[in-house]
Design a protein around this motif. Structure first.
Motif, PDB file in Angstrom:
ATOM      1  N   GLY A 187     -34.178  45.791  21.267  1.00 20.15           N
ATOM      2  CA  GLY A 187     -33.545  44.474  21.354  1.00 20.15           C
ATOM      3  C   GLY A 187     -32.215  44.375  20.641  1.00 20.15           C
ATOM      4  O   GLY A 187     -31.531  43.347  20.743  1.00 20.15           O
ATOM      5  N   THR A 188     -31.834  45.421  19.905  1.00 13.21           N
ATOM      6  CA  THR A 188     -30.537  45.412  19.222  1.00 13.21           C
ATOM      7  C   THR A 188     -29.378  45.385  20.215  1.00 13.21           C
ATOM      8  O   THR A 188     -28.235  45.181  19.822  1.00 13.21           O
ATOM      9  N   PHE A 189     -29.684  45.567  21.472  1.00 13.83           N
ATOM     10  CA  PHE A 189     -28.702  45.403  22.546  1.00 13.83           C
ATOM     11  C   PHE A 189     -27.973  44.063  22.419  1.00 13.83           C
ATOM     12  O   PHE A 189     -26.764  43.958  22.638  1.00 13.83           O
ATOM     13  N   TYR A 190     -28.698  43.008  22.032  1.00 14.73           N
ATOM     14  CA  TYR A 190     -28.125  41.665  21.951  1.00 14.73           C
ATOM     15  C   TYR A 190     -27.339  41.423  20.665  1.00 14.73           C
ATOM     16  O   TYR A 190     -26.770  40.352  20.492  1.00 14.73           O
ATOM     17  N   VAL A 244     -17.877  46.595  25.649  1.00 12.73           N
ATOM     18  CA  VAL A 244     -19.051  47.223  25.030  1.00 12.73           C
ATOM     19  C   VAL A 244     -20.343  46.635  25.586  1.00 12.73           C
ATOM     20  O   VAL A 244     -21.255  47.367  25.990  1.00 12.73           O
ATOM     21  N   PHE A 245     -20.441  45.307  25.618  1.00 10.81           N
ATOM     22  CA  PHE A 245     -21.677  44.662  26.067  1.00 10.81           C
ATOM     23  C   PHE A 245     -21.983  44.951  27.538  1.00 10.81           C
ATOM     24  O   PHE A 245     -23.121  45.315  27.870  1.00 10.81           O
ATOM     25  N   PRO A 246     -20.999  44.819  28.472  1.00  9.75           N
ATOM     26  CA  PRO A 246     -21.299  45.185  29.868  1.00  9.75           C
ATOM     27  C   PRO A 246     -21.700  46.640  30.030  1.00  9.75           C
ATOM     28  O   PRO A 246     -22.603  46.954  30.820  1.00  9.75           O
ATOM     29  N   PHE A 247     -21.040  47.537  29.285  1.00  7.20           N
ATOM     30  CA  PHE A 247     -21.421  48.954  29.358  1.00  7.20           C
ATOM     31  C   PHE A 247     -22.851  49.150  28.859  1.00  7.20           C
ATOM     32  O   PHE A 247     -23.608  49.943  29.423  1.00  7.20           O
ATOM     33  N   LEU A 278     -25.698  50.790  31.200  1.00  7.13           N
ATOM     34  CA  LEU A 278     -26.380  52.041  30.840  1.00  7.13           C
ATOM     35  C   LEU A 278     -27.863  51.831  30.562  1.00  7.13           C
ATOM     36  O   LEU A 278     -28.671  52.726  30.827  1.00  7.13           O
ATOM     37  N   ILE A 279     -28.237  50.660  30.058  1.00 12.12           N
ATOM     38  CA  ILE A 279     -29.667  50.376  29.892  1.00 12.12           C
ATOM     39  C   ILE A 279     -30.356  50.378  31.250  1.00 12.12           C
ATOM     40  O   ILE A 279     -31.447  50.931  31.415  1.00 12.12           O
ATOM     41  N   ASN A 280     -29.708  49.781  32.238  1.00 16.29           N
ATOM     42  CA  ASN A 280     -30.311  49.748  33.577  1.00 16.29           C
ATOM     43  C   ASN A 280     -30.321  51.122  34.235  1.00 16.29           C
ATOM     44  O   ASN A 280     -31.253  51.442  34.990  1.00 16.29           O
ATOM     45  N   ILE A 281     -29.327  51.944  33.945  1.00  8.63           N
ATOM     46  CA  ILE A 281     -29.366  53.328  34.437  1.00  8.63           C
ATOM     47  C   ILE A 281     -30.532  54.073  33.788  1.00  8.63           C
ATOM     48  O   ILE A 281     -31.263  54.817  34.446  1.00  8.63           O
ATOM     49  N   GLY A 282     -30.718  53.854  32.473  1.00 14.43           N
ATOM     50  CA  GLY A 282     -31.863  54.461  31.791  1.00 14.43           C
ATOM     51  C   GLY A 282     -33.190  53.975  32.353  1.00 14.43           C
ATOM     52  O   GLY A 282     -34.141  54.747  32.488  1.00 14.43           O
ATOM     53  N   PHE A 310     -30.312  55.724  26.004  1.00 13.13           N
ATOM     54  CA  PHE A 310     -31.613  56.026  25.391  1.00 13.13           C
ATOM     55  C   PHE A 310     -32.468  54.773  25.262  1.00 13.13           C
ATOM     56  O   PHE A 310     -33.703  54.837  25.336  1.00 13.13           O
ATOM     57  N   LEU A 311     -31.824  53.610  25.079  1.00 15.92           N
ATOM     58  CA  LEU A 311     -32.583  52.357  25.053  1.00 15.92           C
ATOM     59  C   LEU A 311     -33.276  52.132  26.395  1.00 15.92           C
ATOM     60  O   LEU A 311     -34.439  51.734  26.450  1.00 15.92           O
TER      61      LEU A 311
END
Length: 326
Positions: free
Chosen positions: A24-27, A55-58, A62-66, A117-118
Motif C-alpha cells: 500500500g506504500t504505492f499511495y 512517478v505516480f502514473p509509472f 508497473l503495478i498492473n504489469i506486475g 515487484f509490488l
C-alpha cells in the motif's frame, strides 16, 4: 495437534495483511513528493514537483504489469517464492533510490523496478486465501486488501515525522537533505519488516499445510472453457460493464489524481496543508473500510466519489480566489 481450519486461515490472512501493508506504500507518493523534489533540486535545477509527477502514473502502470505477469510466473514459480523475492527486492530498490541524485535514476528504481515487484506480490496472498476459503472470497479479499488501505494512512504520519518533523514548506530546496534520504531509508526498512514478516507468516501457514497433507499450491485460476468465453463476451455487451467503466473514469481516476497531487495543489493555491492532509487521511481510512466490507464495488465508488467531490470543491475554490484577484 494440528490447528483448526479457521485458525490456519487466520494465520494466512494475517500474513496477507502484512504483505499488503507494504504494498500500500504505492499511495504514499502524494505525501513525500514535494520533499523528494526539493531534495533532488539541489543536484539538478530542472527538477520540479511537476517533472516528478510521472512517478505516480509509472507506479500504477508497473503495478498492473506486475499483476499481469504474476499469474504466469506462478505457473512456474511457487507463489510463496514470488512473495519472498518481492519482499527482498522491493525494499532494495527503494534503498537504492535514496542514493540517486538524478531524476532519471530515481524514477527508474522507485517507480519502475519497485512498483513491478509490488504488482508481482499483489495476488499470491489473495490466491492462497481463496484456496483456503473457497466460499468466502469476498471476506478474504477484504481483510487482506485492508492492509493496502491502512498502509498509506499509517506511513503518512511516519514519513512526515522522519522527513519533515518541523513541518517546513518544501517548495524550493529542502533545508535538510540528509533528513530526506535518511527518512526514505528508514521507510525502506519499515516496508522490508512488513513485507518479510508477512512472507514469514505465509511460510508458517504453508509448512503447516504441508504437515497436514492438505496443500494446494497452484495459482487460483480456472481453466478457460467455451462457456467462460461466451460469458465474457456477454459481459462486454451488458450495460453494467460500461457503467463501471465510466464510474472509474469520473470517480476513481480523480481520486487517484488527488491522492498523488494534493500537496502540490495545496501549495499552489495557498491552502493549508493540514486540511489537504486530513482529506487524504480520510480517503485512506474510507478505502480501508470499503475493503473490510468485502471489497464492495458500491462502497469503493462512494469513497472515490466523496474524495473526488472534495477535490472538485478545492478546484472551485481556486477559481473563485483567482477571480477575486482580477
Amino acid at each position: 495437534m494440528q490447528p483448526s481450519h479457521n485458525i490456519l486461515g487466520a494465520i494466512l490472512l494475517g500474513g496477507g495483511f502484512c504483505v499488503h501493508l507494504a504494498l500500500g506504500t504505492f499511495y504514499l507518493w502524494g505525501n513525500i513528493s514535494l520533499y523528494l523534489a526539493s531534495y533532488l533540486k539541489q543536484f539538478d535545477d530542472n527538477v520540479t514537483s511537476s517533472s516528478l509527477a510521472v512517478v505516480f502514473p509509472f507506479c500504477g502502470l508497473l503495478i498492473n504489469i506486475g499483476l499481469a505477469i504474476g499469474p504466469n510466473l506462478a505457473r512456474h514459480i511457487p507463489q510463496l517464492t514470488l512473495v519472498w523475492i518481492s519482499a527482498i527486492a522491493f525494499p532494495i530498490t527503494i534503498l537504492i533510490s535514496s542514493f540517486c541524485t538524478t531524476q532519471f535514476f530515481f524514477i527508474l528504481f522507485y517507480s519502475i523496478f519497485g512498483a513491478l515487484f509490488l504488482g508481482i506480490a499483489y495476488l499470491p496472498p489473495i490466491s492462497m486465501g481463496w484456496n483456503h476459503f473457497p466460499n468466502r472470497r469476498g471476506m478474504v479479499s477484504g481483510i487482506i486488501l485492508a492492509g493496502f488501505g491502512v498502509s498509506p494512512f499509517l506511513f503518512n504520519f511516519v514519513s512526515k515525522l522522519l522527513i519533515n518533523p518541523n513541518d517546513i514548506q518544501a517548495n524550493v530546496v529542502h533545508p535538510d537533505p540528509d533528513g530526506v534520504t535518511f527518512g526514505l531509508r528508514v521507510l525502506a526498512l519499515c516496508w522490508a519488516i512488513c513485507f518479510i514478516l508477512g512472507a514469514a507468516i505465509l511460510t508458517i501457514y504453508r509448512k503447516t499445510q504441508q504437515r497436514s497433507g492438505n496443500l494446494a499450491e497452484t495459482f487460483t485460476q480456472s481453466t478457460t472453457t467455451e462457456q467462460d468465453k461466451e460469458e465474457v463476451s456477454a459481459g462486454f455487451k451488458s450495460k453494467e460493464i460500461y457503467l463501471l467503466f465510466f464510474s472509474f473514469i469520473f470517480c476513481v481516476a480523480p481520486y487517484f489524481f488527488f491522492m498523488a497531487n494534493y500537496k502540490n495543489y495545496g501549495l499552489k493555491i495557498g491552502h493549508p496543508l493540514l486540511v489537504m492532509e486530513f482529506s487524504e487521511h480520510y480517503g485512506h481510512l474510507s478505502s480501508t473500510t470499503s475493503h473490510i466490507k468485502e471489497y464492495s464495488i458500491a462502497s469503493q465508488t462512494l469513497k472515490a466519489g466523496i474524495s473526488s467531490g472534495f477535490s472538485l470543491l478545492l478546484l472551485l475554490e481556486e477559481d473563485i480566489s483567482l477571480s477575486s484577484q482580477r
